[in-house]
Design an enzyme around this catalytic site. Structure first.
Site, PDB file in Angstrom:
ATOM      1  CG  ASP A   1      -1.999  -1.040   1.168  1.00 23.11           C
ATOM      2  OD1 ASP A   1      -2.252  -1.548   0.056  1.00 23.11           O
ATOM      3  OD2 ASP A   1      -2.574  -1.367   2.212  1.00 23.11           O
TER       4      ASP A   1
ATOM      5  N   GLY B   1      24.475   1.605 -21.610  1.00 19.45           N
ATOM      6  CA  GLY B   1      24.784   2.618 -20.617  1.00 19.45           C
ATOM      7  C   GLY B   1      25.851   3.593 -21.066  1.00 19.45           C
TER       8      GLY B   1
ATOM      9  CB  THR C   1      18.955   8.582 -21.921  1.00 19.74           C
ATOM     10  OG1 THR C   1      20.006   7.653 -22.182  1.00 19.74           O
ATOM     11  CG2 THR C   1      19.305   9.382 -20.684  1.00 19.74           C
TER      12      THR C   1
ATOM     13  NE  ARG D   1      27.623  10.467 -25.904  1.00 18.87           N
ATOM     14  CZ  ARG D   1      26.618  11.121 -26.508  1.00 18.87           C
ATOM     15  NH1 ARG D   1      26.859  12.286 -27.063  1.00 18.87           N
ATOM     16  NH2 ARG D   1      25.413  10.619 -26.551  1.00 18.87           N
TER      17      ARG D   1
ATOM     18  CG  HIS E   1      19.122  -1.492 -30.030  1.00 21.50           C
ATOM     19  ND1 HIS E   1      20.328  -1.993 -30.464  1.00 21.50           N
ATOM     20  CD2 HIS E   1      19.211  -0.148 -30.164  1.00 21.50           C
ATOM     21  CE1 HIS E   1      21.100  -0.997 -30.879  1.00 21.50           C
ATOM     22  NE2 HIS E   1      20.443   0.129 -30.711  1.00 21.50           N
TER      23      HIS E   1
END
Length: 1021
Positions: free
Chosen positions: A332, A745, A699, A927, A835
């Site tokens: 809950d 990743g 992403t 990145r 993918h």
């Protein structure tokens, strides 16, 4: 001749004597060291099958002794034979043979030789720290006991060395240190919840790693009262496979006896008899209240048991106090002082799976469905299910309908959606739903209303206990594991004066908080509902609850004549664009943004195929029905790619101006982030770019700075965990197989670590750590040691490897090294998920985050646009050369850095951070964000899979630094009584940014006050 061209195989060693006494002594000698008699024969007619001194001799008795080694290659068979008529006693050394046996228990060998009266000598082994022992059997054969086995039959494993770490702060615990160990009892009580088993697993294994002894208490408090075999010490292997199992494997039951004083006293006696001085309780608020009561009464029970002579004085002195730690297992999500309880996320997944399936048939037949979900006093499940499935109407206990004639309002709302073209209607109702007079609202009654007033073909589905079943979702495994580990740490930190803690989660951080106050806050929710103080009831829920409820009400239904419609001069044209790789939740966010825009009178524009599509002018309007069903759609309905706007910035600006776009909502990953940054930097050259723009991170890599979570990361983690479960089944069936699974990743190890922790990966390889030979050597040594210990009953094992963990040690190479160095203990295979991680139906958690982010993003864009519409009176003022007056610019002109931002989940809040500020927090070469909040989870992956852990004796060479934030009763009052955020729950860098924002806000207010007191001056552009 080629190697073994004859196909030779080892048979046995024959030991021959003509003396009956020597025969029996030889058999007894070897049996003393564990060789088993597999055949013993007394031949009535002697059998001639032994050659002695070039002659065939007759055998009268023979005994076959077999040494069952840890591997088949280490096994050996001795045939002890008594012959007739030949003098073959081995009295001359030239006739003896030498038998070498390997063992790690040299001390025990010496004791056995001493007990049977056999002489022996001890010799130092120059290659080992232990000695060699030499003796002779009754026939005079040399028997040598060595530490090191044959390198041909069982290669020695490389030494296991702990990884070196730079973090050696004083507050770390030395897991391998000796000292008093706690005996920790573990019980689950109340209703079962997915995630309880991962929690039990973490407590058991962390306890062993911390040199404690864990004990299972079966069937909850009933097992505590019954004692006997209901309380048993837990071993490391007992919890293998627990991660994938729903419910609770140690059982739960109602116990009336525990409610009585004598029943609790019996439970105390059973705990003392088993030496248990700490208790971990996983259950609901009633179960935790019972545990806290037991601790409060403990001294009284101990004194009474000593007085009755049921325990000794020594036992009474040793067990003067009991440590209690609670964890909330409740689907809950009804504990007031935590954002999420164990089991809630999995129950939500079960609901969404069921409702997604129901909607298919409902759409086919244009039916209405009323679905009842659990939640007697808490509407969290119902609310999040309604958001995740796109339900048309919702009933929950904390927010009953505002009007007495709620039936008419519901019918009008559902009819408006049908009139707009929708084929089905969905109503979600919590089992504890009420009206504002506290009268229950039941699913059957709602069905009757829809059937009679609207004539809809309506069905009722009560999901019931389906919500409690099935394998736990990724987040529940993660939450249960982290909380279980921190429960053990809390026990080790506790003193007799420490209040009983409950482990929770606030602001995306594991917390310890006083159990008593947390339960009292939870009880106040029901009291507030009973008193009809519904605002207070909502305020006691998690911080996101009220926001989610408001957002749901704004976008749930089509409102052509909505009161939310804005004046014409405040209506905007907001474009939505997807950029980067697809991720779960992109379409959900788009749907929520579009419907909120339409209900407020804004125009929602879809930009197809990313920034190239914008350059080509692929822009059209979206209406209400065009996004129907997008809540559960994976991928990107608008189309997406990784292209950037910079090569054709002029074309982007042209299309923005041509289509009169006032604001831009970008949904995507790191490419979308760099795109927004490029657009912000291009504002100086292109006036059309001076519009508010915001990025919703989406992403699977979760590598966008400015947020703890990106849309799609939870969906991808669930895909990896489910794939890991299936691959483990294959590996377990083979008994001797390791899979190296490659996950996505980029240069961010988030997915590998989180899915590795939730999936029970033996270890994980991430770009942040890298891979080297010493690391591989350690991991191979661990694998070999485990497969030797589990020979014939090994579990399947997997290792997760990020796709960019190493340029040299690729997934395929790691697998090859694993197999080449396995020594035959196991084989290695690879699996590349690829993918698959970007597809599939978005998880409920991603859907809910997408909805909240989209609503907040539209609100932010709306405010920024209105602020940027102000046109000052510039008549009579001369501006610098080359600077145009404001009136020559578009209606919306936002040129400040703050008007281009990333919306992110920071803790439990949605935060907007200008992209220009995030540059300093971004590693553009790799990145990724420079902030790694999930590092504590990485430590647990290895520990809970036994890397560096002495599984038999306890202790661990890997340090674990507790990550829990300790909250006091005063802290809880500030959060839920005064609705304030705590600085201790905020990262230092984030706290500094908040303080700087407050300072700038104060300066802005002061400037506005001064401007109001002086003549207006033109704004500079």
């Amino acid at each position: 001749m080629a190697d073994n061209e004859l196909g030779l195989a080892f048979s046995h060693i024959a030991l021959v004597t003509d003396c009956e006494e020597q025969f029996q002594k030889t058999v007894d000698f070897y049996q003393s060291f564990g060789l088993s008699t597999v055949r013993h024969v007394h031949h009535d007619v002697p059998q001639k099958d032994v050659i002695v001194s070039d002659k065939m001799s007759a055998v009268t008795r023979e005994s076959w002794l077999h040494l069952f080694g840890c591997r088949p290659e280490n096994s050996v068979t001795l045939r002890v034979v008594q012959v007739v008529g030949e003098k073959v006693g081995c009295k001359e050394l030239s006739n003896t043979i030498r038998i070498c046996l390997a063992t790690q228990k040299i001390k025990e060998v010496k004791e056995i030789l001493g007990s049977i009266g056999a002489g022996f000598t001890v010799h130092a082994d120059p290659r080992q720290f232990k000695d060699r022992v030499a003796t002779r059997d009754p026939l005079g054969n040399d028997v040598l006991f060595l530490v090191e086995p044959s390198t041909f039959s069982m290669p020695a494993s490389p030494e296991v060395k702990p990884l070196q770490t730079d973090d050696t702060s004083d507050d770390e615990f030395d897991l391998s240190a000796s000292g008093p160990r706690k005996n920790i009892g573990i019980l689950t009580s109340g209703g079962d919840a997915q995630g309880m088993n991962p929690c039990v697993r973490a407590v058991v294994r962390m306890a062993i790693a911390r040199r404690c002894r864990p004990f299972f208490i079966y069937e909850g408090y009933q097992g505590l009262v019954d004692g006997g075999d209901k309380i048993r010490e837990a071993q490391w292997s007992d919890v293998s496979g627990f991660l994938t199992l729903g419910g609770t494997m140690i059982g739960t039951a109602r116990c009336m006896a525990f409610r009585e004083l004598e029943g609790r006293r019996t439970g105390v006696l059973n705990l003392i008899r088993h030496g248990i001085d700490a208790l971990v309780v996983i259950g609901g608020d009633g179960s935790l209240t019972g545990a806290d009561r037991l601790r409060a009464e403990w001294p009284e029970h101990v004194a009474a048991l000593e007085g009755e002579g049921r325990i000794t004085k020594e036992q009474a002195d040793r067990f003067r106090t009991l440590m209690i730690v609670g964890m909330v297992g409740s689907i809950d999500n009804d504990l007031a002082s935590t954002d999420m309880t164990i089991g809630a996320c999995s129950a939500l997944e079960r609901i969404c799976e069921s409702v997604d399936a129901i909607l298919s048939t409902a759409t086919s037949h244009q039916r209405a469905f009323v679905v009842e979900v659990m939640g007697r006093h808490c509407g969290w499940l119902a609310l999040n299910a309604a958001i995740s499935t796109g339900a048309d109407y919702l009933f929950i206990p904390e927010a009953p309908p505002k009007h007495d004639d709620w039936e008419a309002s519901m019918c009008a709302t559902l009819k408006a959606s049908r009139d707009a073209g929708k084929r089905t209607s969905l109503v979600i109702v919590a089992e504890g739903a009420i009206d504002r007079h506290l009268n229950p609202i039941k699913a059957d009654y709602i069905r009757d209303i829809l059937a009679t007033r609207l004539g809809y073909d309506t069905r009722v589905t009560i999901l019931g206990h389906v919500q409690r079943g099935g394998a736990p979702a990724h987040f529940d495994r993660f939450l249960g594991t982290m909380q279980g580990a921190e429960a053990v740490e809390a026990i080790l930190r506790a003193t007799p004066q420490t209040p009983s803690p409950v482990i929770g989660m606030l602001e995306n951080k594991i917390t310890t908080q006083p159990l008593k106050e947390a339960i009292e806050l939870t009880g106040q929710v029901a009291q507030a509902i009973e008193a009809k103080d519904f605002e207070r009831a909502i305020g006691l829920r998690a911080a996101s609850f009220a926001k989610q409820l408001r957002a749901y009400k704004e976008i749930a239904n089509f409102n052509p004549d909505s009161k939310m419609k804005l004046p014409a001069d405040k209506r905007l044209r907001i474009a939505i664009i997807h950029a980067g790789a697809p991720a779960g939740g992109m379409n959900t966010a788009t749907r929520s943004a579009v419907r909120l825009c339409l209900n407020r009178g804004h125009t929602a524009l879809a930009v197809h195929n990313g920034f190239p599509g914008l350059m080509r002018g692929e822009v059209d309007e979206l209406d209400w029905l065009s996004v129907d069903g997008w809540t559960i759609a994976g991928g990107s309905k608008l189309g997406t790619n990784r292209d950037q706007p910079e090569p054709q910035m002029g074309a982007v600006a042209y299309q923005l101006q041509k289509n009169r776009i006032d604001a831009l909502l970008v949904i995507g990953g790191f490419e979308a982030y760099t795109a927004v940054l490029q657009l912000e930097r291009g504002r100086a050259q292109y006036p059309a770019l001076n519009i508010p723009m915001v990025l919703i991170p989406a992403t699977v890599s979760n590598n966008v700075p400015g947020t703890d979570f990106s849309l799609g990361s939870d969906t991808a983690a669930n895909v990896i965990v489910q794939a890991t479960d299936m691959i483990k089944q294959s590996a377990s069936s083979n008994r001797r197989r390791v899979f190296v699974i490659e996950v996505q990743g980029g240069n961010c190890g988030y997915l590998a670590v989180m899915a590795g922790l939730s999936g029970g990966s033996t270890t994980v390889y991430t770009p942040e750590e890298g891979v080297d030979l010493s690391r591989l050597q350690r991991d191979i040594a661990h694998l070999r040691s485990r497969y030797v210990a589990e020979l014939g009953r090994s579990e399947g094992r997997v290792t997760l490897c990020n796709e960019r963990a190493s340029k040299i040690y690729t997934t395929e190479m790691i697998s090859s090294i694993y197999e080449a160095e396995s020594g035959g203990f196991y084989g290695a295979r690879t699996a590349v998920l690829g993918h698959l991680q970007q597809g599939g139906t978005p998880s409920p958690l991603d859907r809910c985050r997408a909805n909240t982010m989209a609503v907040d993003a539209v609100n932010w864009l709306q405010t920024k646009c209105w602020d940027a519409m102000h046109v000052p009176n510039e008549d009579g003022f001369r501006l610098p050369a080359g600077q145009l007056k404001r009136k020559y610019f578009p209606p919306v002109f936002a040129s400040t850095p703050e008007s281009a931002a990333v919306i992110g989940v920071i803790g439990s809040e949605m935060r907007f951070t200008p992209v220009t500020q995030l540059v300093a927090h971004t590693d553009f070469a790799r990145r990724v964000s420079r902030t790694i909040w999930w590092s504590a989870s990485r430590q647990l992956v290895d520990i809970l899979c036994g890397v560096g852990v002495d599984i038999k004796n306890g202790g661990c060479s890997t340090h674990y630094k507790s990550c829990a934030i300790e909250l006091t009763a005063d802290d809880l009052m500030r959060i839920y009584g005064q609705h304030r955020r705590l600085s201790k729950l905020i990262d230092p860098a984030e706290l500094e940014k908040m303080q700087e924002a407050d300072r700038l806000q104060s300066l802005r207010i002061e400037d506005e006050r001064k401007a109001a007191e002086s003549p207006a001056a033109p704004a500079g552009f």
